[in-house]
Write an enzyme that holds these catalytic residues in place. Structure first.
Site, mmCIF file in Angstrom:
data_model
loop_
_atom_site.group_PDB
_atom_site.id
_atom_site.type_symbol
_atom_site.label_atom_id
_atom_site.label_comp_id
_atom_site.label_asym_id
_atom_site.label_seq_id
_atom_site.Cartn_x
_atom_site.Cartn_y
_atom_site.Cartn_z
ATOM 1 C CG ASP A 1 -2.220 -0.860 1.013
ATOM 2 O OD1 ASP A 1 -2.048 -1.690 0.139
ATOM 3 O OD2 ASP A 1 -2.968 -1.208 2.083
ATOM 4 C CG ASP B 1 -12.684 -1.875 -0.333
ATOM 5 O OD1 ASP B 1 -12.167 -3.007 -0.257
ATOM 6 O OD2 ASP B 1 -12.228 -0.967 -1.030
#
Length: 239
Positions: A8, A129
């Protein structure tokens, strides 16, 4: 089961967020290419990369860092974060990215997502998500009115083949993943599910594999040493 170690990126740095909170960030390094090389040494063939700045702001803030990782070679790389136009999809695919992940745009422009899935096939995945059962958008800052499991069924019906599903409450928390959720998701015929968020043990990975989950993303568990990537790939990994 395919194992995707995760990188990330925020401001060019390798970070992890706690439950998607940009104010709760742990920085692990400044060289994503070095992490990618270490993953390859451990036997990785797949890599999950997220542009966190892009996810929040919609701009490819970490494109150069992602390009550097891709150009090293040796990995099938999927990229998400701020991919909201066909131009951006084409840019990443031309770079050598194996799969682009659509997130916010999949909720806000479902027709666009359907067109991209039809045109690019397996080179498109959708990242779902969810917090409290509802799909979050714009870097997980906002909740939509879409229920996560129902949305996955809509995506399957629209021709999407791969969904990367994250239970935000488990992401970065080190409390284990939501196995019951994935048992429900794998019952959606014709949809390949990637599990993401909270995985921290081989036992969880074996159970995800047993139930038919296609792939798993590992982040904090690798960075904090709860799991050894080489061992995971030997135990449950597949090409």
């Amino acid at each position: 089961m395919q194992i995707f170690p995760a990188i990330d990126l925020r401001g060019g740095q390798v970070v992890r967020l706690y439950q998607g909170d940009y104010d709760q960030e742990a920085v692990y390094g400044t060289d994503p290419c070095a992490y990618a090389r270490e993953f390859i040494k451990a036997g990785a063939e797949f890599l999950h990369v997220v542009d966190l700045d892009g996810a929040r702001d919609g701009a490819p803030a970490n494109f150069e860092s992602i390009a550097a990782v891709v150009q090293q070679g040796g990995l099938f790389i999927e990229v998400g974060g701020g991919i909201r136009t066909e131009e951006r999809i084409a840019q990443y695919l031309e770079l050598g990215v194996g799969r682009c992940i659509l997130g916010t745009v999949a909720v806000q422009d479902f027709d666009f997502t359907c067109r991209m899935a039809k045109k690019y096939g397996g080179q498109i995945a959708v990242g779902v998500d969810a917090r409290d059962g509802y799909v979050a958008i714009n870097g997980w800052k906002e909740l939509s009115e879409e229920k996560g499991v129902d949305f996955c069924q809509r995506l399957r019906d629209a021709g999407v083949k791969t969904v990367i599903y994250t239970d935000i409450s488990r992401d970065g928390a080190g409390q284990g993943t939501n196995l019951e959720l994935y048992r429900e998701l794998v019952r959606i015929d014709g949809l390949e599910i990637t599990a993401s968020g909270g995985i921290r043990s081989l036992a969880e990975l074996r159970e995800l594999d047993r139930m038919g989950v296609q792939a798993a993303i590992l982040g904090k568990a690798l960075y904090d040493g709860w799991l050894n990537l080489e061992t995971v790939i030997q135990e449950v990994g597949a090409c």
